[in-house]
Design an enzyme around this catalytic site. Sequence first.
Site, PDB file in Angstrom:
ATOM      1  N   SER A 145       0.837  -1.198   0.000  1.00 35.95           N
ATOM      2  CA  SER A 145       0.000   0.000   0.000  1.00 35.95           C
ATOM      3  C   SER A 145       0.871   1.247   0.000  1.00 35.95           C
ATOM      4  O   SER A 145       1.970   1.252   0.583  1.00 35.95           O
ATOM      5  CB  SER A 145      -0.913   0.003   1.224  1.00 35.95           C
ATOM      6  OG  SER A 145      -1.587   1.238   1.338  1.00 35.95           O
ATOM      7  N   TYR A 158      -2.967  -1.022  10.461  1.00 32.13           N
ATOM      8  CA  TYR A 158      -2.715  -1.348   9.053  1.00 32.13           C
ATOM      9  C   TYR A 158      -1.387  -0.770   8.585  1.00 32.13           C
ATOM     10  O   TYR A 158      -0.568  -1.467   7.970  1.00 32.13           O
ATOM     11  CB  TYR A 158      -3.861  -0.793   8.220  1.00 32.13           C
ATOM     12  CG  TYR A 158      -3.767  -1.027   6.726  1.00 32.13           C
ATOM     13  CD1 TYR A 158      -4.232  -2.212   6.167  1.00 32.13           C
ATOM     14  CD2 TYR A 158      -3.250  -0.059   5.881  1.00 32.13           C
ATOM     15  CE1 TYR A 158      -4.166  -2.423   4.798  1.00 32.13           C
ATOM     16  CE2 TYR A 158      -3.179  -0.256   4.511  1.00 32.13           C
ATOM     17  CZ  TYR A 158      -3.644  -1.440   3.975  1.00 32.13           C
ATOM     18  OH  TYR A 158      -3.580  -1.645   2.622  1.00 32.13           O
ATOM     19  N   ILE A 191      -7.890   1.965  -4.839  1.00 31.09           N
ATOM     20  CA  ILE A 191      -8.484   1.485  -6.087  1.00 31.09           C
ATOM     21  C   ILE A 191      -9.849   0.904  -5.728  1.00 31.09           C
ATOM     22  O   ILE A 191      -9.931  -0.189  -5.163  1.00 31.09           O
ATOM     23  CB  ILE A 191      -7.609   0.397  -6.754  1.00 31.09           C
ATOM     24  CG1 ILE A 191      -6.173   0.891  -6.946  1.00 31.09           C
ATOM     25  CG2 ILE A 191      -8.238  -0.036  -8.073  1.00 31.09           C
ATOM     26  CD1 ILE A 191      -6.011   2.008  -7.950  1.00 31.09           C
TER      27      ILE A 191
END
Length: 251
Positions: A145, A158, A191
């Site tokens: 990411s 995350y 996305i």
Amino acid sequence: MSFSLDGHVALVTGSSAGLGKAIALKLGQAGAKVAINYSNNESRAKQALAELEQQGCQAILVRGDVTQEEDVAAIYEAIASQLGAVDILVLNATGNQPQIPFEEYTWQDFQTMLDFFIKSPYLLTRICLPSMKQKQWGRIINISSDVCFRSVNNFSAYVTAKNGQLGFTRSMATELAPFGITVNAVAPGWIPVERHENVPQEKKDAYQVRIPMQQWGNPQDITEAVLYFASHESRFVTGQYLCINGGFTLM
């Protein structure tokens, strides 16, 4: 340029939907035999398999939790017996990604992210390495990411785990380079795929306006990069981290 993967076997984790499915399809269209991995939703996985087969791809389904050692062993054996030894490993699987203030996270939230982005790559890489080393060829591709290169509030579990995945990519790249095995990472921005269907439009609009290209990326933007990293043509490229986000991390 067309990259051929004829004669190769690819495992794409978490590939019954979203970016994972798109990646599996791209690799299958390039000639790889593809294992679609899923954990729970069998009907969705069967639909993904049907889509690949309709496109002329040779593919199988392999069910299992890629954060569990026993499941990883079963997944690998199933692929090896039906398709051959995995020599293209795409580490895409993820769990829920809660965005909450740091004080509201539990350690289990952090542990879950570490399991998906550190433990799972460890387990899968370890089991695939013997055959890759014997062949003197392999491709390990982390789907990471762009959060590793920008500040994202209320997302610490995350972001922490994804930065660990970046370290894994770099360290393994140099260790495995003498064996003809490359290790790279594709780092998408946001996305939109199926799991984003319920995100409020105003949140999407607020993100898009910050993209220098002023448009959304799509799954094909990601799959083309994965295909390159999986190909013979990328043989001298390792330890790289490619952000695909329309310039978002430059702002």
